[in-house]
Design a protein around this motif. Structure first.
Motif, PDB file in Angstrom:
ATOM      1  N   ARG A 241       0.833  -1.206   0.000  1.00 37.16           N
ATOM      2  CA  ARG A 241       0.000   0.000   0.000  1.00 37.16           C
ATOM      3  C   ARG A 241       0.868   1.257   0.000  1.00 37.16           C
TER       4      ARG A 241
ATOM      5  N   LEU B 104       2.293   1.700  -3.397  1.00 33.76           N
ATOM      6  CA  LEU B 104       1.249   2.134  -4.334  1.00 33.76           C
ATOM      7  C   LEU B 104       0.967   3.616  -4.161  1.00 33.76           C
ATOM      8  N   ARG B 105       0.937   4.054  -2.915  1.00 31.96           N
ATOM      9  CA  ARG B 105       0.693   5.468  -2.665  1.00 31.96           C
ATOM     10  C   ARG B 105       1.814   6.311  -3.294  1.00 31.96           C
ATOM     11  N   ARG B 106       3.051   5.839  -3.107  1.00 28.93           N
ATOM     12  CA  ARG B 106       4.171   6.583  -3.714  1.00 28.93           C
ATOM     13  C   ARG B 106       4.068   6.572  -5.241  1.00 28.93           C
ATOM     14  N   LEU B 107       3.700   5.416  -5.748  1.00 20.39           N
ATOM     15  CA  LEU B 107       3.572   5.300  -7.209  1.00 20.39           C
ATOM     16  C   LEU B 107       2.498   6.262  -7.720  1.00 20.39           C
ATOM     17  N   ARG B 108       1.395   6.320  -6.988  1.00 21.71           N
ATOM     18  CA  ARG B 108       0.309   7.208  -7.384  1.00 21.71           C
ATOM     19  C   ARG B 108       0.797   8.644  -7.452  1.00 21.71           C
ATOM     20  N   GLU B 109       1.564   9.017  -6.440  1.00 23.05           N
ATOM     21  CA  GLU B 109       2.082  10.381  -6.392  1.00 23.05           C
ATOM     22  C   GLU B 109       3.001  10.640  -7.588  1.00 23.05           C
ATOM     23  N   ALA B 110       3.931   9.709  -7.788  1.00 24.71           N
ATOM     24  CA  ALA B 110       4.905   9.892  -8.868  1.00 24.71           C
ATOM     25  C   ALA B 110       4.184   9.917 -10.217  1.00 24.71           C
ATOM     26  N   GLN B 111       3.198   9.035 -10.354  1.00 27.64           N
ATOM     27  CA  GLN B 111       2.490   8.949 -11.625  1.00 27.64           C
ATOM     28  C   GLN B 111       1.704  10.228 -11.893  1.00 27.64           C
ATOM     29  N   ARG B 112       1.060  10.731 -10.847  1.00 27.89           N
ATOM     30  CA  ARG B 112       0.297  11.977 -11.020  1.00 27.89           C
ATOM     31  C   ARG B 112       1.222  13.130 -11.366  1.00 27.89           C
ATOM     32  N   ALA B 113       2.377  13.139 -10.700  1.00 27.83           N
ATOM     33  CA  ALA B 113       3.350  14.194 -11.007  1.00 27.83           C
ATOM     34  C   ALA B 113       3.794  14.062 -12.461  1.00 27.83           C
ATOM     35  N   ALA B 114       4.016  12.817 -12.901  1.00 32.81           N
ATOM     36  CA  ALA B 114       4.464  12.582 -14.277  1.00 32.81           C
ATOM     37  C   ALA B 114       3.407  13.041 -15.279  1.00 32.81           C
TER      38      ALA B 114
ATOM     39  N   LEU C 213       9.464   1.909  -8.903  1.00 28.55           N
ATOM     40  CA  LEU C 213       8.394   1.545  -7.970  1.00 28.55           C
ATOM     41  C   LEU C 213       7.608   0.353  -8.508  1.00 28.55           C
TER      42      LEU C 213
ATOM     43  N   LEU D  53       1.520   6.876 -20.585  1.00 33.20           N
ATOM     44  CA  LEU D  53       1.297   8.147 -19.888  1.00 33.20           C
ATOM     45  C   LEU D  53       0.190   8.940 -20.576  1.00 33.20           C
TER      46      LEU D  53
ATOM     47  N   ARG E 177      -3.321  10.029 -18.922  1.00 33.24           N
ATOM     48  CA  ARG E 177      -3.782  11.430 -18.874  1.00 33.24           C
ATOM     49  C   ARG E 177      -5.217  11.525 -19.368  1.00 33.24           C
TER      50      ARG E 177
ATOM     51  N   ALA F   9      -2.417   2.494  -9.739  1.00 31.37           N
ATOM     52  CA  ALA F   9      -2.089   3.501  -8.741  1.00 31.37           C
ATOM     53  C   ALA F   9      -2.848   4.805  -8.958  1.00 31.37           C
ATOM     54  N   THR F  10      -3.284   5.060 -10.180  1.00 32.01           N
ATOM     55  CA  THR F  10      -3.984   6.320 -10.418  1.00 32.01           C
ATOM     56  C   THR F  10      -5.485   6.201 -10.189  1.00 32.01           C
TER      57      THR F  10
ATOM     58  N   THR G 191      -7.987  -1.522  -1.841  1.00 37.50           N
ATOM     59  CA  THR G 191      -7.230  -0.391  -1.318  1.00 37.50           C
ATOM     60  C   THR G 191      -7.845   0.893  -1.853  1.00 37.50           C
TER      61      THR G 191
ATOM     62  N   LEU H 152      -7.106   4.542  -2.608  1.00 40.46           N
ATOM     63  CA  LEU H 152      -5.859   5.281  -2.792  1.00 40.46           C
ATOM     64  C   LEU H 152      -6.059   6.786  -2.743  1.00 40.46           C
TER      65      LEU H 152
ATOM     66  N   THR I 185      -1.743  13.823  -0.694  1.00 42.54           N
ATOM     67  CA  THR I 185      -0.448  13.259  -1.021  1.00 42.54           C
ATOM     68  C   THR I 185       0.517  13.556   0.120  1.00 42.54           C
TER      69      THR I 185
ATOM     70  N   LEU J 192       7.754  13.573  -2.515  1.00 38.48           N
ATOM     71  CA  LEU J 192       8.293  12.984  -3.735  1.00 38.48           C
ATOM     72  C   LEU J 192       9.805  12.912  -3.686  1.00 38.48           C
TER      73      LEU J 192
ATOM     74  N   LEU K 163      11.600   9.879  -2.912  1.00 35.07           N
ATOM     75  CA  LEU K 163      11.651   8.848  -3.945  1.00 35.07           C
ATOM     76  C   LEU K 163      12.947   8.938  -4.735  1.00 35.07           C
TER      77      LEU K 163
END
Lengths: 177, 611, 244
Positions: A123, A126-136, A156, C182, C186, C209-210, C226, C228, C232, C236, C239
């Protein structure tokens, strides 16, 4: 942060501290947001002490003498260090052994269910991935930061897949006598 | 040895992997070979029966006869014929044989006959070919000319009443020395004899009407005549140069009733072929139409299968097959199917052929034609193998040319895009939209379907027109040969229709297999099974309709080409009925495969495409 | 609480019988709220695609109930199911499933035509959708001339043709590279923000994850869920090993 990163950024031309910071922000994008504003100056001071950079103050007449007004440049020793760093093949390594041993120890001692440890970790990742993905997704195509974020996302993803393998393995071990 | 086994095993696997397609391929090639067999048999029968009969029966170059003077009753003199046989140009001769005019009674029917007295031993010139039973044995048995026997329903072994006496029919035979019944030339005095347009009734001798031909023993011929003076005589002459027959006759035009009448063989030939020309044309045209249809059906199937093979070729090459091995496997597969199909086609054709040959033998006055000659068997097998080789050759060449990777990636034959058709279809109801787009993906197959239906309907319309004309003629002038021509027409029509039906089913299956993927997508996007089934069905019906319209226009043209006489155009409502019938029939034939295809579960197809 | 768009109870699909009985979907209860994006994750063969097919009416359940937009749909005839697929559901597939002989805009307008819309209305809607997925310039191109990511965007536009209440995506990024993934993500995010309800089955963690909610599936059953959503961490930087 590696001192060598700041050194290398100075290799092109002598720069002010704020210029260095801007360059870092641009390359890191949202990843750099967490970076302390003073961090660059702390590093620069340390480098100066080590004789890797020199400073040049502007004409005293106009100087209000803040750190921001100084120009930093590489010394010969600094140049050498940068060249050395670029040829190094070091690579950041996630400590998988630690997590693996955590599972083994937890199972052996009966302290915790390895599966629930895996689950919690999953979990979190996944939360980190979500953050990174949203940022991307928020980055424009082709920006320096997008490339970095892609690397983070892919790592991740790899970690999550390993966790899946852990889960499978521990599930079979538990069901086996 | 191991290599052969491998090839055989790979070929067998592929056939078993898709039994439906293998069966369809077999069906299509069998239909083609059956049709081809029929066509060849027909062609053989229609080819040149008179010439063959003439050769086989040592036919005369000139038939010479003398008869009593019909007005004065003066007896005929056979010495005139004997003298003629001595002429310089004569190479061989037989006769003079006595000829008596009398009647035959069988099954309540009476017909005039001219009975030719012949010895039991074969003559040098004119040896009639026995098609049933045997030749004169020196006893009381008689032999009846085939067309005449057919008309009266006489068979070998029957008993008939000849000139009031019961005699046994020893055999049935054909000859090149006389036009078959009922157009026989007269060796004795026949009606109508007219003077200034008025029939002459008061003859000194008995006058026959449309006599049949019967061979009897020489003594019986003499006894059949009421008076020996009533006998006529006939001689059969062979010249050194058969081409000089007409000149030989022209040089001896009779000056009086007692002179010999000479009939050169080209005259008989013209008579025979004039009468049979229509039948020949019908048979030849039928053979061609059937051939075209057979090619169309094989083209549809092999074309569809070849696309499939490209991928398979890639697979074989990927696991290490050389182009040679690939070609061998493909060839083995097709050769197997082709040989089975050729055998099945020959058997089916051989079983059907008598329906044509039995009728055609009497009809054409030729000797009975064997249903299957060695040449027919060889041709049919060669054509089936030819299909196999062509079907192998193209993918094999492609296999040698394309890289393994390209072959593997090349899914199916990419569909064609006909832009205006797609744009047009957007304005049509959903089922028609699907139909037009399905058809538009494969323009060549649609063209073949249209062509195939045009050929079929042309044939049917021409046959209908011919049949109508036959019926009109039969009403005014009953002629057994015309009835038989009608039967042949019927056989051709039935074969045409059967083959067109097979073509339709094959084309529908090919289409259904071809569009199974886009069908699944269309259904996933919300087309109902009914809409899809209607679309798939309509995709066949639309070209069939076009073909039927073209065919009903082409039919009369075809008929016109076959029959140069005045064309009686079939009534318009016939043509409409044929078109409607085609649409109904094609709908019925396609509805089952289309419905099956439209009801197939969608999900596996959409998943399967991922592999 | 927002309305529930999709709800299944005891949804089961089995294949074969006796020894060889396969429970592809085994007693699944799923509720999806309007505007929610739900990801179903699991290894291949876990039954997630079958679940999607059942929900979208491409396949019929062996047992259980499916309610879509307030209507029970598991008992419908094939004909009514087809109508349902046409109006209420939009599909996006891993293999895109575009028709190669149709241009991009013709592909997108196809569901509207099948639904009996006028050619003019269908074309207008398709053009609008292509603009929305950023492919207006490619309207007249054939799918074979597009990249994988562009094709999947066309497929998404097609799925939206009849304004479905639910978009179902089956491994939508399975055939795509990182950059194209990606792009599609989007696009899904935009749909999400526009209030579209989405159910995505995938084994791609990036999509999972999204999503608002992530459901893990094993052997035909849900094993974990889960949520999600939520703030946030704003970390970051951790990471990228920028700290410490």
């Amino acid at each position: 942060m590696q001192q060598e990163v700041v050194l290398a950024l100075l290799a092109k031309e002598p720069s002010h501290g704020y210029q260095l910071r801007a360059r870092l922000r641009q390359a890191l994008g949202p990843v750099g947001e967490a970076m302390n504003a003073g961090q660059v100056y702390v590093v620069l001071t340390r480098l100066e002490k080590a004789g890797l950079v020199t400073t040049e103050s502007p004409a005293p007449a106009t100087a209000k003498d803040t750190a921001d007004r100084k120009t930093y440049a590489l010394t010969a020793k600094g140049q050498h260090r940068v060249a050395e760093w670029l040829t190094e093949v070091s690579w950041p390594k996630p400590d998988l052994a630690e997590f693996h041993l955590k599972l083994v120890a937890a199972a052996a001692a009966g302290l915790a269910d390895p599966l629930s440890i895996v689950d919690t970790q999953r979990r979190e990742l996944l939360r980190r991935l979500r953050e990174a993905q949203r940022a991307a997704m928020a980055e424009p195509d082709g920006s320096d930061a997008a490339l970095l974020l892609e690397g983070i996302v892919l790592r991740l993803q790899a970690d999550l897949r390993w966790l899946e393998a852990c889960e499978r393995s521990w599930t079979t071990r538990r069901s086996a006598p | 040895m191991g290599r052969l086994l491998l090839i055989a095993r790979l070929a067998g696997r592929d056939l078993r992997r898709r039994p439906a397609e293998a069966a369809l391929l077999l069906l299509a090639i069998t239909a083609a070979t059956t049709t081809l067999t029929l066509g060849l048999v027909m062609h053989g029968v229609a080819g040149d029966p008179y010439q063959r009969t003439r050769e086989a029966s040592a036919g005369p170059d000139v038939v010479a006869s003398v008869m009593p003077d019909p007005v004065t009753g003066a007896p005929a003199d056979p010495a005139v014929l004997t003298e003629l046989s001595g002429a310089d140009e004569i190479a061989a001769s037989s006769g003079p044989f006595p000829v008596a005019g009398t009647t035959v009674e069988v099954g309540g029917r009476t017909a005039d006959v001219q009975a030719v007295g012949r010895p039991a031993e074969p003559a040098d010139v004119d040896r009639p070919i026995v098609t049933d039973g045997e030749w004169l044995g020196g006893g009381d048995g008689v032999v009846v000319e085939a067309a005449f026997a057919d008309a009266l329903g006489i068979e070998a072994g029957d008993t008939v009443t000849l000139g009031g006496e019961s005699v046994e029919v020893a055999g049935i035979a054909v000859t090149a020395a006389m036009t078959p019944y009922p157009a026989a030339s007269c060796l004795v005095v026949c009606t109508p004899i007219t003077i200034n347009g008025e029939p002459v009734r008061d003859m000194a001798v008995d006058v026959l009407e449309e006599p049949g031909l019967i061979w009897v023993g020489e003594s019986m011929a003499t006894s059949l005549a009421a008076d020996p003076d009533d006998l006529a005589y006939v001689s059969y002459l062979r010249l050194d140069d058969p081409d000089a027959a007409q000149a030989f006759a022209d040089a001896r035009i009779p000056n009086g009733p007692m002179d010999a009448m000479l009939e050169p063989w080209p005259h008989i030939y013209e008579q025979v072929t004039h009468i049979e020309r229509n039948a020949q044309r019908v048979l030849l045209t039928g053979a061609w139409l059937l051939g075209i249809l057979a090619v169309a059906s094989v083209a549809v199937l092999v074309g569809g299968r070849m696309a499939d093979q490209t991928r398979r070729v890639g697979l074989l090459k990927a696991v290490g097959g050389t182009p040679g091995l690939v070609a061998a496997v493909l060839l083995a597969e097709y050769v197997l199917v082709a040989l089975v199909a050729a055998a099945a086609g020959l058997v089916a054709g051989g079983l059907t052929a008598p329906a044509i040959t039995d009728r055609a033998a009497g009809l054409l006055g030729g000797a009975a034609t064997p249903s299957l000659t060695a040449a027919t068997v060889a041709t049919v097998t060669a054509v089936a193998l030819g299909v196999a080789v062509v079907a192998t050759f193209v993918p094999a060449v492609r296999a040698a040319r394309t890289s393994t990777v390209a072959a593997l990636n090349d899914a199916a034959r990419p569909p064609r895009r006909v832009g205006w058709l797609i744009a047009l279809s957007a304005r049509l109801p959903v089922a028609v939209l699907i139909a037009v787009r399905v058809a538009g993906r494969r323009p060549r197959r649609v063209a073949l379907s249209i062509a195939s239906m045009t050929v079929t309907v042309s044939g049917i319309v021409a046959a209908l027109a011919a049949n109508a004309e036959l019926n009109t003629q039969l009403a005014s002038d009953p002629d057994p040969r015309m009835e038989r021509l009608g039967d042949v027409l019927a056989v051709i029509t039935v074969t045409l229709v059967a083959l067109a039906a097979v073509n339709t089913v094959v084309a529908t299956w090919a289409t259904v297999l071809d569009v199974r993927y886009s069908s699944a997508v269309t259904r996933a996007l919300g087309a109902t099974p009914a809409q899809l089934a209607a679309g798939l069905s309509l995709a066949q019906v639309l070209p069939a309709f076009l073909g039927a319209v073209l065919g009903s226009a082409g039919g009369p043209l075809l008929y016109d080409a076959v029959d140069q006489d005045d064309v009686v155009l079939p009534p318009a409502w016939w043509l409409v009925a044929v078109v409607v019938g085609v649409v109904v029939a094609v709908s019925a034939l396609t509805v089952v495969p289309a419905r099956l295809a439209a009801r197939r579960p969608v999900a596996p197809m959409l998943q399967g495409e991922l592999a | 609480m927002s309305t529930t768009i999709l709800s299944t109870r005891g949804l089961t699909k089995t294949y074969g019988d006796g020894e060889s009985l396969v429970r592809a979907v085994d007693g699944v209860d799923l509720d999806v709220a309007a505007g929610e994006t739900v990801a179903v994750m699991g290894p291949s063969g876990c039954g997630k695609s079958t679940l999607l097919h059942l929900v979208g009416g491409l396949d019929r359940p062996t047992a259980g109930e499916i309610h879509l937009a307030g209507r029970r749909v598991d008992q419908l005839t094939e004909r009514t199911l087809a109508r349902l697929r046409r109006t209420d559901v939009g599909f996006v597939f891993q293999a895109f499933h575009l028709m190669d002989e149709l241009t991009v805009v013709e592909n997108v307008e196809l569901p509207a035509l099948l639904a009996g819309r006028s050619p003019r209305a269908a074309r207008a809607r398709a053009t609008e959708l292509l603009r929305r997925v950023g492919l207006a310039a490619k309207a007249a191109a054939l799918p074979t001339a597009l990249s994988g990511g562009q094709r999947q965007r066309v497929a998404v536009a097609r799925a939206l043709s009849n304004e479905p209440v639910l978009v179902l995506a089956d491994e939508p990024t399975g055939n795509l590279d990182s950059a194209a993934t990606l792009d599609v993500l989007r696009l899904f995010e935009e749909l999400h923000e526009a209030g579209q309800t989405l159910v995505i089955v995938t084994h791609d963690e990036r999509i999972a994850a999204t999503a608002d909610r992530l459901i893990s599936m094993r052997d035909g059953a849900f094993v974990d869920e889960t949520r999600l959503t939520g703030g946030t961490s704003g970390r970051l930087g951790a990471l990228a090993e920028l700290e410490g």
